[in-house]
Scaffold this motif. Structure first.
Motif, PDB file in Angstrom:
ATOM      1  N   LYS A   1      22.824  38.762  53.255  1.00  0.00           N
ATOM      2  CA  LYS A   1      21.647  39.140  54.014  1.00  0.00           C
ATOM      3  C   LYS A   1      21.904  38.785  55.470  1.00  0.00           C
ATOM      4  CE  LYS A   1      18.465  38.559  50.201  1.00  0.00           C
ATOM      5  NZ  LYS A   1      17.359  37.792  49.653  1.00  0.00           N
ATOM      6  N   GLU A   2      21.292  39.513  56.386  1.00  0.00           N
ATOM      7  CA  GLU A   2      21.567  39.370  57.818  1.00  0.00           C
ATOM      8  C   GLU A   2      21.546  37.925  58.318  1.00  0.00           C
ATOM      9  OE1 GLU A   2      22.933  41.229  61.111  1.00  0.00           O
ATOM     10  OE2 GLU A   2      22.196  42.367  59.443  1.00  0.00           O
ATOM     11  N   PRO A   3      20.504  37.122  58.041  1.00  0.00           N
ATOM     12  CA  PRO A   3      20.520  35.752  58.560  1.00  0.00           C
ATOM     13  C   PRO A   3      21.697  34.948  58.031  1.00  0.00           C
ATOM     14  CG  PRO A   3      18.329  36.343  57.829  1.00  0.00           C
ATOM     15  CD  PRO A   3      19.257  37.440  57.388  1.00  0.00           C
ATOM     16  N   ASP A   4      22.098  35.207  56.780  1.00  0.00           N
ATOM     17  CA  ASP A   4      23.221  34.476  56.222  1.00  0.00           C
ATOM     18  C   ASP A   4      24.543  34.903  56.861  1.00  0.00           C
ATOM     19  OD1 ASP A   4      21.606  32.971  54.556  1.00  0.00           O
ATOM     20  OD2 ASP A   4      21.641  34.503  53.006  1.00  0.00           O
ATOM     21  N   ALA A   5      24.672  36.173  57.196  1.00  0.00           N
ATOM     22  CA  ALA A   5      25.865  36.639  57.888  1.00  0.00           C
ATOM     23  C   ALA A   5      25.977  35.948  59.243  1.00  0.00           C
ATOM     24  CB  ALA A   5      25.821  38.161  58.057  1.00  0.00           C
ATOM     25  N   ALA A   6      24.848  35.804  59.928  1.00  0.00           N
ATOM     26  CA  ALA A   6      24.847  35.120  61.222  1.00  0.00           C
ATOM     27  C   ALA A   6      25.209  33.645  61.055  1.00  0.00           C
ATOM     28  CB  ALA A   6      23.489  35.262  61.900  1.00  0.00           C
ATOM     29  N   CYS A   7      24.701  33.014  60.005  1.00  0.00           N
ATOM     30  CA  CYS A   7      25.036  31.604  59.745  1.00  0.00           C
ATOM     31  C   CYS A   7      26.527  31.456  59.460  1.00  0.00           C
ATOM     32  CB  CYS A   7      24.234  31.061  58.571  1.00  0.00           C
ATOM     33  SG  CYS A   7      22.487  30.842  58.920  1.00  0.00           S
ATOM     34  N   LEU A   8      27.074  32.361  58.664  1.00  0.00           N
ATOM     35  CA  LEU A   8      28.501  32.310  58.359  1.00  0.00           C
ATOM     36  C   LEU A   8      29.326  32.522  59.627  1.00  0.00           C
ATOM     37  CD1 LEU A   8      30.686  31.982  56.237  1.00  0.00           C
ATOM     38  CD2 LEU A   8      30.445  34.413  55.703  1.00  0.00           C
ATOM     39  N   ALA A   9      28.900  33.442  60.468  1.00  0.00           N
ATOM     40  CA  ALA A   9      29.610  33.666  61.736  1.00  0.00           C
ATOM     41  C   ALA A   9      29.576  32.411  62.597  1.00  0.00           C
ATOM     42  CB  ALA A   9      28.993  34.843  62.490  1.00  0.00           C
ATOM     43  N   ARG A  10      28.412  31.755  62.675  1.00  0.00           N
ATOM     44  CA  ARG A  10      28.335  30.514  63.457  1.00  0.00           C
ATOM     45  C   ARG A  10      29.285  29.470  62.911  1.00  0.00           C
ATOM     46  NH1 ARG A  10      22.906  31.876  63.954  1.00  0.00           N
ATOM     47  NH2 ARG A  10      22.255  30.672  62.153  1.00  0.00           N
TER      48      ARG A  10
ATOM     49  N   VAL B   1      31.958  37.611  65.518  1.00  0.00           N
ATOM     50  CA  VAL B   1      30.579  38.108  65.568  1.00  0.00           C
ATOM     51  C   VAL B   1      30.539  39.587  65.176  1.00  0.00           C
ATOM     52  CG1 VAL B   1      28.648  38.614  67.132  1.00  0.00           C
ATOM     53  CG2 VAL B   1      29.778  36.377  67.194  1.00  0.00           C
ATOM     54  N   LEU B   2      31.511  40.362  65.640  1.00  0.00           N
ATOM     55  CA  LEU B   2      31.577  41.773  65.253  1.00  0.00           C
ATOM     56  C   LEU B   2      31.649  41.908  63.735  1.00  0.00           C
ATOM     57  CD1 LEU B   2      31.870  44.790  65.931  1.00  0.00           C
ATOM     58  CD2 LEU B   2      34.325  44.395  66.163  1.00  0.00           C
ATOM     59  N   LEU B   3      32.460  41.086  63.089  1.00  0.00           N
ATOM     60  CA  LEU B   3      32.568  41.134  61.629  1.00  0.00           C
ATOM     61  C   LEU B   3      31.263  40.704  60.956  1.00  0.00           C
ATOM     62  CD1 LEU B   3      36.164  39.820  60.915  1.00  0.00           C
ATOM     63  CD2 LEU B   3      35.365  42.184  61.155  1.00  0.00           C
ATOM     64  N   ALA B   4      30.545  39.802  61.584  1.00  0.00           N
ATOM     65  CA  ALA B   4      29.269  39.355  61.002  1.00  0.00           C
ATOM     66  C   ALA B   4      28.260  40.491  60.950  1.00  0.00           C
ATOM     67  CB  ALA B   4      28.698  38.187  61.807  1.00  0.00           C
ATOM     68  N   PHE B   5      28.272  41.356  61.942  1.00  0.00           N
ATOM     69  CA  PHE B   5      27.286  42.424  62.000  1.00  0.00           C
ATOM     70  C   PHE B   5      27.698  43.665  61.226  1.00  0.00           C
ATOM     71  CE2 PHE B   5      25.788  39.917  65.595  1.00  0.00           C
ATOM     72  CZ  PHE B   5      24.452  39.833  65.240  1.00  0.00           C
ATOM     73  N   PHE B   6      28.953  43.776  60.872  1.00  0.00           N
ATOM     74  CA  PHE B   6      29.390  44.952  60.114  1.00  0.00           C
ATOM     75  C   PHE B   6      29.026  44.772  58.646  1.00  0.00           C
ATOM     76  CE2 PHE B   6      32.504  47.274  57.560  1.00  0.00           C
ATOM     77  CZ  PHE B   6      32.235  48.550  58.000  1.00  0.00           C
ATOM     78  N   ARG B   7      28.203  45.673  58.162  1.00  0.00           N
ATOM     79  CA  ARG B   7      27.775  45.672  56.763  1.00  0.00           C
ATOM     80  C   ARG B   7      27.326  44.285  56.310  1.00  0.00           C
ATOM     81  NH1 ARG B   7      30.384  50.804  54.840  1.00  0.00           N
ATOM     82  NH2 ARG B   7      30.097  51.971  56.760  1.00  0.00           N
ATOM     83  N   ASN B   8      26.564  43.646  57.186  1.00  0.00           N
ATOM     84  CA  ASN B   8      25.965  42.340  56.904  1.00  0.00           C
ATOM     85  C   ASN B   8      26.969  41.265  56.516  1.00  0.00           C
ATOM     86  OD1 ASN B   8      23.315  43.262  57.420  1.00  0.00           O
ATOM     87  ND2 ASN B   8      23.292  44.220  55.411  1.00  0.00           N
ATOM     88  N   GLY B   9      28.095  41.264  57.202  1.00  0.00           N
ATOM     89  CA  GLY B   9      29.072  40.194  57.009  1.00  0.00           C
ATOM     90  C   GLY B   9      30.094  40.452  55.923  1.00  0.00           C
TER      91      GLY B   9
END
Length: 143
Positions: A14-23, A39-47
């Protein structure tokens, strides 16, 4: 980390989790281009790629494997030379092209992997292409 399972059995963060993983994966990275690529990979297809790299230790694409804090971009470049290593049985055969295109762009930003932007533009949906262009433009500010 919460996971959403769609009807096709493709696991997607899910989007927030992809952002957390990217961080988590940029925590120890000082190189701006590598951070932007992650960060680009985090936003592609939700991580999609970040999740695969952290879940599939055999790919050796994150460092350290037991508690990842960065993407191993040298290894990602090696994987891109043999795309069969990146096949995903959960994805319909023949539909990996956009996934590989975005990974190639990210590897280009982070580690100088040569990428054919024309081919990537043909393979990526417009939204993903525009997001990639935006990340590349902001990364260029730090060259």
């Amino acid at each position: 980390m919460s996971i959403d399972q769609s009807d096709s059995d493709l696991f997607i963060l899910k989007e927030p989790d992809a952002a957390c993983l990217a961080r988590q994966l940029v925590h120890g990275v000082g190189n701006h281009q590598m951070r932007k690529a992650t960060v680009l990979l985090a936003f592609f297809r939700n991580g999609y790629w970040l999740r695969r790299f952290t879940d599939e230790s055999g790919l050796n694409a994150v460092e350290p494997a037991d508690d990842p804090t960065s993407v191993n971009w040298t290894r990602v470049r090696e994987l891109l030379t043999d795309p069969d290593l990146l096949d995903d049985p959960r994805i319909e055969p023949g539909s990996m092209a956009p996934h590989l295109a975005i990974l190639g762009i990210a590897a280009s930003l982070a580690a100088g992997h040569p990428v054919d932007l024309r081919q990537a533009a043909l393979q990526l949906p417009g939204t993903d292409w525009r997001r990639a262009m935006s990340v590349m433009a902001s990364a260029a500010d730090f060259m």
